[in-house]
Design a protein around this motif. Sequence first.
Motif, PDB file in Angstrom:
ATOM      1  N   VAL A 119      57.821  66.289 -76.491  1.00  0.00           N
ATOM      2  CA  VAL A 119      58.372  65.393 -77.466  1.00  0.00           C
ATOM      3  C   VAL A 119      57.908  65.431 -79.102  1.00  0.00           C
ATOM      4  O   VAL A 119      58.560  65.501 -79.929  1.00  0.00           O
ATOM      5  CB  VAL A 119      58.272  63.834 -76.803  1.00  0.00           C
ATOM      6  CG1 VAL A 119      58.729  62.947 -78.036  1.00  0.00           C
ATOM      7  CG2 VAL A 119      58.937  63.882 -75.527  1.00  0.00           C
ATOM      8  N   ARG A 158      59.318  68.312 -80.858  1.00  0.00           N
ATOM      9  CA  ARG A 158      60.554  68.276 -81.038  1.00  0.00           C
ATOM     10  C   ARG A 158      60.786  67.197 -82.286  1.00  0.00           C
ATOM     11  O   ARG A 158      61.741  67.153 -83.124  1.00  0.00           O
ATOM     12  CB  ARG A 158      61.298  67.609 -79.869  1.00  0.00           C
ATOM     13  CG  ARG A 158      61.761  68.534 -78.859  1.00  0.00           C
ATOM     14  CD  ARG A 158      62.811  67.882 -77.844  1.00  0.00           C
ATOM     15  NE  ARG A 158      62.363  67.803 -76.629  1.00  0.00           N
ATOM     16  CZ  ARG A 158      63.244  67.444 -75.747  1.00  0.00           C
ATOM     17  NH1 ARG A 158      64.529  66.804 -76.128  1.00  0.00           N
ATOM     18  NH2 ARG A 158      62.967  67.391 -74.591  1.00  0.00           N
ATOM     19  N   ALA A 182      61.455  64.195 -82.204  1.00  0.00           N
ATOM     20  CA  ALA A 182      62.548  63.055 -82.218  1.00  0.00           C
ATOM     21  C   ALA A 182      61.988  62.184 -81.066  1.00  0.00           C
ATOM     22  O   ALA A 182      62.199  62.842 -79.923  1.00  0.00           O
ATOM     23  CB  ALA A 182      63.939  63.840 -81.754  1.00  0.00           C
ATOM     24  N   SER A 227      65.717  57.467 -79.049  1.00  0.00           N
ATOM     25  CA  SER A 227      67.111  58.051 -78.673  1.00  0.00           C
ATOM     26  C   SER A 227      67.335  59.367 -78.416  1.00  0.00           C
ATOM     27  O   SER A 227      68.291  59.783 -78.577  1.00  0.00           O
ATOM     28  CB  SER A 227      68.146  57.476 -80.073  1.00  0.00           C
ATOM     29  OG  SER A 227      68.002  56.082 -80.312  1.00  0.00           O
ATOM     30  N   SER A 228      66.156  59.945 -78.059  1.00  0.00           N
ATOM     31  CA  SER A 228      66.446  61.400 -77.568  1.00  0.00           C
ATOM     32  C   SER A 228      66.928  61.517 -76.018  1.00  0.00           C
ATOM     33  O   SER A 228      66.843  60.594 -75.453  1.00  0.00           O
ATOM     34  CB  SER A 228      65.016  62.077 -77.810  1.00  0.00           C
ATOM     35  OG  SER A 228      64.104  61.601 -77.032  1.00  0.00           O
ATOM     36  N   ASP A 229      67.028  62.414 -75.727  1.00  0.00           N
ATOM     37  CA  ASP A 229      67.443  62.791 -74.284  1.00  0.00           C
ATOM     38  C   ASP A 229      66.069  62.382 -73.344  1.00  0.00           C
ATOM     39  O   ASP A 229      66.393  62.042 -72.224  1.00  0.00           O
ATOM     40  CB  ASP A 229      67.936  64.131 -73.978  1.00  0.00           C
ATOM     41  CG  ASP A 229      66.770  65.288 -74.151  1.00  0.00           C
ATOM     42  OD1 ASP A 229      65.937  64.976 -75.256  1.00  0.00           O
ATOM     43  OD2 ASP A 229      66.577  66.312 -73.645  1.00  0.00           O
TER      44      ASP A 229
END
Length: 96
Positions: free
Chosen positions: A39, A42, A44, A47-49
């Motif tokens: 994470v 990334r 992000a 609201s990330s997957d």
Amino acid sequence: MASSRLALLGGPKAITREPGDLFTWPIVTREDEEAVLDVLHRRAMSSSDVTKEFEREYAAWQGRKHALGFSTGTAAIQAAMFACGVGVGDESSARA
């Protein structure tokens, strides 16, 4: 026959098992470390997957249709207050 004396006063211990990792906090596994690093790399989090998957799994675990994840306790409290309809100035009416 059970003793009526507390362990503190020389009676038998109520718990004889060693706690092991029970009181070691936090319990972090290699899988946990890899997930956090993934994470972070990334860049992000909200609201990330990953967040949406966590919310789905948490809701299912709690037997609920929906769940929301928050990054801080303050954000969670603000959302709860909003959901309850608490707004600016409400604290003054609570004193009356």
